[in-house]
Design a protein around this motif. Structure first.
Motif, PDB file in Angstrom:
ATOM      1  N   SER A  56       2.448 102.500  69.943  1.00  0.00           N
ATOM      2  CA  SER A  56       1.499 100.601  70.223  1.00  0.00           C
ATOM      3  C   SER A  56       2.021  99.941  70.252  1.00  0.00           C
ATOM      4  CB  SER A  56       2.214 100.675  68.045  1.00  0.00           C
ATOM      5  OG  SER A  56       1.671  99.470  68.214  1.00  0.00           O
ATOM      6  N   TRP A  58       1.607  96.877  69.994  1.00  0.00           N
ATOM      7  CA  TRP A  58       2.154  95.779  69.472  1.00  0.00           C
ATOM      8  C   TRP A  58       3.971  95.891  68.980  1.00  0.00           C
ATOM      9  CZ3 TRP A  58       0.160  91.479  69.190  1.00  0.00           C
ATOM     10  CH2 TRP A  58      -1.494  92.046  69.048  1.00  0.00           C
ATOM     11  N   THR A  62       6.103  92.868  70.637  1.00  0.00           N
ATOM     12  CA  THR A  62       7.920  92.919  69.377  1.00  0.00           C
ATOM     13  C   THR A  62       8.808  93.254  70.234  1.00  0.00           C
ATOM     14  OG1 THR A  62       6.427  93.304  67.149  1.00  0.00           O
ATOM     15  CG2 THR A  62       8.607  93.286  67.369  1.00  0.00           C
ATOM     16  N   ALA A 100       0.797  90.212  73.962  1.00  0.00           N
ATOM     17  CA  ALA A 100      -0.085  89.947  73.032  1.00  0.00           C
ATOM     18  C   ALA A 100      -2.151  89.813  73.049  1.00  0.00           C
ATOM     19  CB  ALA A 100       0.326  88.603  72.105  1.00  0.00           C
ATOM     20  N   ARG A 104      -3.983  92.922  71.901  1.00  0.00           N
ATOM     21  CA  ARG A 104      -5.157  92.420  70.935  1.00  0.00           C
ATOM     22  C   ARG A 104      -6.593  92.712  71.669  1.00  0.00           C
ATOM     23  NH1 ARG A 104      -8.358  92.829  67.313  1.00  0.00           N
ATOM     24  NH2 ARG A 104      -9.531  91.184  66.433  1.00  0.00           N
ATOM     25  N   THR A 107      -6.473  96.977  71.147  1.00  0.00           N
ATOM     26  CA  THR A 107      -6.790  97.324  70.126  1.00  0.00           C
ATOM     27  C   THR A 107      -8.770  97.820  69.946  1.00  0.00           C
ATOM     28  OG1 THR A 107      -6.322  95.162  68.603  1.00  0.00           O
ATOM     29  CG2 THR A 107      -4.286  97.158  69.474  1.00  0.00           C
TER      30      THR A 107
END
Length: 183
Positions: A56, A58, A62, A100, A104, A107
């Motif tokens: 992922s 994300w 993170t 990010a 975004r 995805t």
């Protein structure tokens, strides 16, 4: 004994090969490359996907944010100056925020054709670069006493998280494979 300079004697031309491979090796490599491609069956593809789940983006973003916070904390411990901490946070943000945005933008685009996906990636990668440069220019202009060393250190650490995530993913998969064999 034959004379190499005798024009009446036919000699095969010899190609210079610095690695010492013979032409037979080259022919074998060509034959291997020309081997027909066998597509996976839907069941094989599903099994491959189950064995190699996607990472992922994300989770990577993170992890970059956490790494940036760690660098900022280390900056505070080493220097004790707020300007250095802010500089490290700006460096981390210059990696995390554009990352990010890219995550975004990419995805939810799995159903498109490959050409559209490549174009989409290139556009979002350009957006990522422009945003990162804009953030650094804004920081240079509006943040007093900016520590470029802290900015650079945070950026490098956050960018290295990408490679660490790939290495970690490979290590986790190998551990899972070994664990499934032991059962």
């Amino acid at each position: 004994m034959t004379d190499r300079n005798d024009p009446g004697q036919a000699q095969a031309p010899r190609a210079h090969d610095p690695q010492g491979h013979g032409h037979d090796d080259w022919k074998q490599e060509d034959a291997d490359e020309a081997a027909p491609f066998k597509p996976l069956t839907p069941e094989q593809a599903q099994a491959w996907r189950a064995k190699h789940p996607p990472l992922s983006p994300w989770r990577v973003v993170t992890a970059q944010a956490v790494a940036g916070l760690v660098v900022a904390a280390l900056a505070w411990l080493v220097t004790g100056r707020g300007e250095t901490v802010v500089s490290a946070l700006i460096g981390a943000a210059a990696v995390v925020v554009p990352g990010a945005l890219l995550a975004r933008g990419m995805t939810g685009a799995s159903g498109a054709n490959p050409g559209t996906l490549v174009l989409r990636f290139m556009v979002w990668e350009l957006v990522k670069i422009v945003v990162a440069v804009a953030m650094l220019v804004a920081a240079a202009r509006f943040v007093p006493n900016l520590s470029w060393l802290a900015v650079l250190a945070a950026m490098v650490v956050c960018l290295k998280v990408n490679g660490a995530a790939l290495l970690w993913r490979g290590r986790v998969q190998q551990t899972q494979i070994v664990a499934s064999r032991d059962r």
